[in-house]
Design a protein around this motif. Structure first.
Motif, PDB file in Angstrom:
ATOM      1  N   GLN A 204       0.863  -1.194   0.000  1.00  0.00           N
ATOM      2  CA  GLN A 204       0.000   0.000   0.000  1.00  0.00           C
ATOM      3  C   GLN A 204       0.893   1.237   0.000  1.00  0.00           C
ATOM      4  N   ILE A 205       0.792   2.035  -1.040  1.00  0.00           N
ATOM      5  CA  ILE A 205       1.714   3.173  -1.200  1.00  0.00           C
ATOM      6  C   ILE A 205       0.955   4.430  -1.609  1.00  0.00           C
ATOM      7  N   GLU A 206       1.582   5.573  -1.354  1.00  0.00           N
ATOM      8  CA  GLU A 206       0.982   6.822  -1.840  1.00  0.00           C
ATOM      9  C   GLU A 206       0.992   6.801  -3.367  1.00  0.00           C
ATOM     10  N   TYR A 230      -2.846   4.756  -1.744  1.00  0.00           N
ATOM     11  CA  TYR A 230      -3.416   5.653  -0.725  1.00  0.00           C
ATOM     12  C   TYR A 230      -3.208   7.099  -1.133  1.00  0.00           C
ATOM     13  N   ARG A 231      -3.952   8.010  -0.483  1.00  0.00           N
ATOM     14  CA  ARG A 231      -3.963   9.438  -0.833  1.00  0.00           C
ATOM     15  C   ARG A 231      -4.287   9.641  -2.329  1.00  0.00           C
ATOM     16  N   PRO A 232      -5.260   8.878  -2.855  1.00  0.00           N
ATOM     17  CA  PRO A 232      -5.480   8.912  -4.305  1.00  0.00           C
ATOM     18  C   PRO A 232      -6.067  10.219  -4.817  1.00  0.00           C
ATOM     19  N   LEU A 233      -6.687  10.991  -3.895  1.00  0.00           N
ATOM     20  CA  LEU A 233      -7.293  12.264  -4.318  1.00  0.00           C
ATOM     21  C   LEU A 233      -6.382  13.437  -3.956  1.00  0.00           C
ATOM     22  N   GLY A 234      -5.216  13.120  -3.441  1.00  0.00           N
ATOM     23  CA  GLY A 234      -4.309  14.185  -2.997  1.00  0.00           C
ATOM     24  C   GLY A 234      -4.593  14.613  -1.573  1.00  0.00           C
ATOM     25  N   VAL A 240      -1.924  21.841  -2.370  1.00  0.00           N
ATOM     26  CA  VAL A 240      -2.021  20.885  -3.480  1.00  0.00           C
ATOM     27  C   VAL A 240      -3.495  20.616  -3.710  1.00  0.00           C
ATOM     28  N   ASP A 241      -3.983  20.956  -4.887  1.00  0.00           N
ATOM     29  CA  ASP A 241      -5.384  20.657  -5.149  1.00  0.00           C
ATOM     30  C   ASP A 241      -5.523  19.863  -6.436  1.00  0.00           C
ATOM     31  N   LEU A 242      -5.286  18.586  -6.282  1.00  0.00           N
ATOM     32  CA  LEU A 242      -5.343  17.679  -7.419  1.00  0.00           C
ATOM     33  C   LEU A 242      -6.741  17.676  -8.047  1.00  0.00           C
ATOM     34  N   LEU A 243      -7.753  17.818  -7.182  1.00  0.00           N
ATOM     35  CA  LEU A 243      -9.127  17.780  -7.679  1.00  0.00           C
ATOM     36  C   LEU A 243      -9.439  18.994  -8.562  1.00  0.00           C
TER      37      LEU A 243
END
Ligand code: NDP
Length: 330
Positions: A204-206, A230-234, A240-243
């Motif tokens: 399980q990794i970022e 993990y942290r798939p949405l940032g 940081v706003d990946l979305l």
């Protein structure tokens, strides 16, 4: 052969007041995979949500795990991150749980697992993960620090911790074991361990488009170890706003989906299991509605082009640890 459901519910920073309801809503929405950890300090509330749905008859614990009758092994085989086409999201439930770093000494592994089972009110876990390859000084501080603010390690070797985790499988307390935050050298060392009795089913990794982890994922998958993102949405990381990334937004508009759904689907199409966290009812629903569309090759390439090698979970107080995983490239 058992399948790990490709979309699970993350529970980090889901506060005790919210998480029971989130778990119940998630089960109703079709989630059958929950990612929990001692560190998150919400295990009894997660357990409450699961127990409630079991007592309502929505899910049955004994149906939650499927063992291949055709296998020679006593242990179930796993298929890494089942792809949508073969997936029935209602079919399985899967509870994964992480062993914290202060429990790496062999006798403590069993204590930790038993305590978690008790808090969750369950007889077994589907998957038990070593949360980090690093062992810390045992005690009540989850991250014991020295006078300079750096972690106090303990002299354990993760190969020994792994042996104690293998014993948990043999005792029936957990069905499978895996790792988290292992770099490729650490994983290789584990896989090459003499007398390895049980292989890790996942690392399980970022993982998200700003840290797409191409090399580590290829490494794991080539060795039959699935990857969980993990942290798939940032996450809710500052600055940081990946979305809100314009490329993600454009692809979302083209598919009439939300940015979160694009980020989740991106992982599924790489055969990567993904565990977005939410305690918000409409987002819990949204994040599992990802089985009715497909990203094109061009979409996937556009998402890969966002790579920034940006790691959000760096755990800086542990950089002094001999087993800190992020000093090497992958
Ligand atoms: P995520 O990338 O899952 O992001 C969670 C954040 O996104 C929350 O603030 C959530 O808000 C918000 N969110 C969720 N869905 C949506 C949506 N559809 N639209 C907009 N915002 C949304 O970050 P996490 O760090 O939580 O990672 C997921 C899980 O991975 C963790 O919960 C944990 O289980 C695991 N994990 C494991 C680690 C490890 O070391 N092994 C480290 C970090 C995480 P809200 O809840 O308010 O809806």
């Amino acid at each position: 052969m058992a399948l790990i459901p490709p979309v699970g519910l993350g529970t980090w920073k889901a506060s005790p007041g919210e998480v029971t309801n989130a778990v119940k809503l998630a089960i109703d929405a079709g989630y059958r995979h929950f990612d929990c950890a001692y560190l998150y300090q919400n295990e009894s509330e997660v357990g409450e949500g699961i127990q409630c749905k079991i007592s309502e008859g929505v899910i049955k614990r004994e149906e939650l795990f499927i063992v291949s009758k055709g296998s020679n092994s006593r242990l179930p085989a796993y298929k890494a991150g089942a792809y949508a086409a073969e997936l029935n999201p209602q079919a399985l439930a899967f509870l994964s749980y992480s062993l914290w770093c202060t429990f790496h000494k062999k006798p403590l592994v069993r204590t930790a697992c038993s305590q978690s089972l008790k808090a969750l009110k369950l007889d077994y876990l589907d998957l038990y993960l070593m949360h980090w390859p690093m062992g810390f000084k045992p005690g009540k501080d989850s991250v014991p620090l020295d006078h300079s603010g750096m972690v106090i390690p303990c002299n354990t070797d993760f190969l020994d911790t792994w042996e104690a985790m293998e014993d948990l499988v043999n005792e029936g307390l957990v069905k499978a074991i895996g790792v988290s935050n292992f770099n490729h050298e650490q994983l290789e060392r584990l896989l090459n361990k003499q007398n390895l009795r049980i292989r890790p089913v996942t690392n399980q990794i970022e993982c998200h488009p700003y840290l797409s982890q191409k090399q580590l994922i290829s490494f794991c998958q080539a060795r039959g170890v699935s990857v969980t993102a993990y942290r798939p949405l940032g996450g809710s990381s500052e600055g940081v706003d990946l979305l809100d990334d314009p490329v993600i937004r454009r692809i979302a508009e083209e598919h009439d989906k939300t940015p979160a759904q694009i980020l989740i689907r991106f992982q599924m199409q790489r055969n990567v299991i993904v565990i977005p966290k939410s305690v918000t009812p409409h987002r819990i629903q949204e994040n599992i509605q990802v089985f009715d569309f497909e990203l094109t090759e061009q979409d996937m390439n556009d998402i890969f082009s966002l790579e920034k090698n940006l790691r959000l979970v760096t755990f800086p107080t542990t950089e002094n640890h001999k087993d800190y995983p992020f000093h090497i490239e992958y």
